[in-house]
Design a protein around this motif. Structure first.
Motif, PDB file in Angstrom:
ATOM      1  N   UNK A 211       0.836  -1.200   0.000  1.00 29.07           N
ATOM      2  CA  UNK A 211       0.000   0.000   0.000  1.00 29.07           C
ATOM      3  C   UNK A 211       0.874   1.253   0.000  1.00 29.07           C
ATOM      4  N   UNK A 212       2.021   1.175   0.669  1.00 28.84           N
ATOM      5  CA  UNK A 212       2.953   2.303   0.670  1.00 28.84           C
ATOM      6  C   UNK A 212       3.528   2.527  -0.731  1.00 28.84           C
ATOM      7  N   UNK A 213       3.881   1.433  -1.433  1.00 32.03           N
ATOM      8  CA  UNK A 213       4.358   1.571  -2.815  1.00 32.03           C
ATOM      9  C   UNK A 213       3.312   2.280  -3.670  1.00 32.03           C
ATOM     10  N   UNK A 214       2.057   1.926  -3.462  1.00 33.34           N
ATOM     11  CA  UNK A 214       0.969   2.546  -4.228  1.00 33.34           C
ATOM     12  C   UNK A 214       0.938   4.056  -3.995  1.00 33.34           C
ATOM     13  N   UNK A 215       1.022   4.477  -2.734  1.00 33.56           N
ATOM     14  CA  UNK A 215       1.079   5.908  -2.417  1.00 33.56           C
ATOM     15  C   UNK A 215       2.338   6.548  -2.989  1.00 33.56           C
ATOM     16  N   UNK A 216       3.459   5.828  -2.912  1.00 32.74           N
ATOM     17  CA  UNK A 216       4.737   6.365  -3.392  1.00 32.74           C
ATOM     18  C   UNK A 216       4.643   6.740  -4.867  1.00 32.74           C
ATOM     19  N   UNK A 217       4.114   5.850  -5.677  1.00 30.32           N
ATOM     20  CA  UNK A 217       4.026   6.140  -7.104  1.00 30.32           C
ATOM     21  C   UNK A 217       3.027   7.258  -7.398  1.00 30.32           C
ATOM     22  N   UNK A 218       1.998   7.384  -6.578  1.00 29.35           N
ATOM     23  CA  UNK A 218       1.061   8.490  -6.783  1.00 29.35           C
ATOM     24  C   UNK A 218       1.706   9.830  -6.433  1.00 29.35           C
ATOM     25  N   UNK A 219       2.515   9.864  -5.385  1.00 29.73           N
ATOM     26  CA  UNK A 219       3.162  11.137  -5.063  1.00 29.73           C
ATOM     27  C   UNK A 219       4.238  11.476  -6.089  1.00 29.73           C
ATOM     28  N   UNK A 220       4.849  10.463  -6.681  1.00 34.97           N
ATOM     29  CA  UNK A 220       5.786  10.729  -7.778  1.00 34.97           C
ATOM     30  C   UNK A 220       5.049  11.350  -8.951  1.00 34.97           C
ATOM     31  N   UNK A 221       3.909  10.778  -9.316  1.00 37.52           N
ATOM     32  CA  UNK A 221       3.145  11.299 -10.449  1.00 37.52           C
ATOM     33  C   UNK A 221       2.663  12.721 -10.182  1.00 37.52           C
ATOM     34  N   UNK A 222       2.248  13.000  -8.940  1.00 37.05           N
ATOM     35  CA  UNK A 222       1.754  14.333  -8.610  1.00 37.05           C
ATOM     36  C   UNK A 222       2.865  15.375  -8.610  1.00 37.05           C
ATOM     37  N   UNK A 223       4.063  14.984  -8.188  1.00 36.27           N
ATOM     38  CA  UNK A 223       5.166  15.938  -8.071  1.00 36.27           C
ATOM     39  C   UNK A 223       6.011  16.057  -9.335  1.00 36.27           C
TER      40      UNK A 223
END
Length: 488
Positions: free
Chosen positions: A280-292
């Protein structure tokens, strides 16, 4: 006046912040979903995923009707038609407040900015929620004030944030006087236009109710053994919840809380639960990469220097990879699983992606697009992150000299060939070493292709290609000293 819930990839009534806020406003509530088939085409969304979303929408409409909320479905073509369609709908129904779940890819951000401009001019208040993640994408920064680009320190900070701000999903809205469910004409037409074989549909159950049942079953029966079993594709060792999370028929907050509750309740689940929470952390990690780093949505590599890599453009080899005809049993079984079911085991996503980008040295963007055209759980941020990791072009990427051996991966994670034989029946007669290297016994598998590339020498070829990219780009530090380490 009316409160409007604008549904996107959040197709549920439980644990839904926007819906709860709309109901709490005290205003009459309506719900809306805007179909964008043109955008699905542009984003190469798999037909099976479209079927899942549309079928889940039908269930959502029934669930909302039971709560006294009407769900309307409007076909507005693509994202360009969304602002005007929303404005017209809001005027027609006297909407004064709009509630939605935030989305982070670039096209979605541009759509939402255009909506904010139009509705702002109408005096309509907009409220967005970071409901598709556990930690908002811009909440965590490094000591230098920059976004995290390496997972391990992000994971530590992510857990610390959740310890300080534990998720608290809202309660399901109270039932009001039920309204009649209308099987929307736009929805019926969109479903009728799909050409999805019944054999593909049979593998999956759309909707929130099925997703919640699967989560409960996984926590009860699969969580404790998750760490030990998750890498073996012949075992039922994964949660199979990725599609529900990507379409929002299940909330990530509920997943996290149930895993934590299981850890507190049963000590033997802790090891498996921590590993699953890490996913679940990996999922959040990739979303914050996409947002930033929104430029990733343009097909750019995260590591800028890797844009100089001279990828092979071998259509014939690429087609063999797509169809599962590479001559490497585990790779071929994985690709056939994808084509036949719309899903692929996570370990095999890494194996097949690294085979395409390292053994065949074909552009990762080709594979990324193919996965999106096939995957039921196609999620842009996770798919992009996974492909760039495998290709060594992305954030927190695998070292460029890391090359998975498809033979060793096969021997380690499907030693008896149970998974391989399920999808590659040409190898039913093989056992032992020959099963994983059928070219050793060609007479026993006459219908199976020979390897399209040799594993030997791959790391050297990849090293040379990254060295060449450094020379072309004039950058430094791309190629580190290769230490005495074997392919894994």
């Amino acid at each position: 006046m009316t409160a409007l819930v604008w549904y996107r990839n959040d197709l549920r009534v439980h644990d839904h912040q926007a819906l709860a806020a709309a109901v709490s406003s005290g205003l009459p509530v309506r719900a809306l979903y805007l179909l964008c088939p043109g955008q699905w085409e542009a984003h190469q969304v798999a037909p099976l995923r479209r079927w899942y979303v549309l079928s889940s929408l039908r269930e959502l409409g029934q669930a909302l009707a039971a709560l006294g909320i009407v769900l309307d479905v409007i076909d507005c073509g693509d994202f360009a038609g969304v602002p005007q369609a929303l404005a017209d709908y809001c005027r027609r129904h006297q909407v004064s407040q709009l509630f939605c779940t935030r989305e982070y890819p670039l096209n979605e951000l541009r759509r939402d900015r255009a909506v904010a401009d139009v509705l702002g001019g109408l005096g309509i208040a907009l409220q967005g929620f970071d409901d598709s993640v556990l930690v908002p994408p811009r909440a965590l920064k490094t000591g230098q004030g920059t976004p995290y680009t390496v997972f391990t320190p992000y994971r530590r900070r992510w857990q610390h944030y959740l310890d300080e701000h534990p998720p608290a999903p809202p309660a399901r809205p109270r039932k009001r006087e039920a309204v009649a469910f209308r099987d929307d004409n736009s929805l019926r037409k969109a479903l009728a236009a799909l050409d999805v074989p019944a054999s593909l549909q049979a593998h999956w159950q759309p909707g929130e109710a099925a997703a919640r049942r699967r989560l409960q079953g996984f926590v009860r029966e699969g969580l404790a053994g998750y760490k030990a079993q998750r890498d073996f594709p012949a075992q039922a060792g994964t949660s199979l919840l990725s599609v529900a999370l990507s379409a929002g028929t299940l909330s990530v907050q509920r997943c996290y809380l149930m895993a934590r509750e299981a850890m507190a309740r049963e000590a033997d689940t802790e090891e498996g639960a921590l590993v699953w929470i890490g996913e679940l952390a990996w999922r959040d990690f990739y979303r914050q990469i996409m947002a930033n780093f929104p430029h990733l949505a343009w097909g750019a590599p995260f590591r800028e220097e890797t844009k100089w890599l001279q990828w092979q453009r071998d259509e014939q080899c690429f087609q063999a990879w797509c169809e599962g005809r590479t001559g490497y049993p585990l790779v071929d079984a994985a690709m056939r699983q994808l084509n036949q079911t719309g899903w692929m085991h996570n370990r095999l996503r890494m194996v097949t992606a690294m085979f395409l980008t390292k053994h065949l040295f074909i552009d990762w963007r080709w594979g990324e697009a193919y996965f999106m055209r096939q995957l039921l759980d196609g999620d842009f941020a996770a798919n992009n992150g996974g492909w760039q990791w495998s290709a060594s072009t992305g954030t927190d990427a695998a070292p460029y000299f890391r090359v998975f051996s498809p033979i060793r991966q096969s021997e380690r994670f499907d030693p008896d060939g149970v998974f391989i034989k399920q999808y590659v029946p040409e190898l039913h007669g093989l056992t032992g070493k020959a099963l994983h290297q059928p070219w050793l016994a060609p007479m026993l598998a006459p219908d199976y292709p020979s390897p399209i590339v040799q594993h030997e020498g791959v790391r050297e070829r990849v090293t040379a290609a990254f060295q060449q990219a450094r020379d072309i780009g004039g950058s430094t530090g791309i190629v580190e000293a290769v230490k005495n380490r074997n392919c894994i």
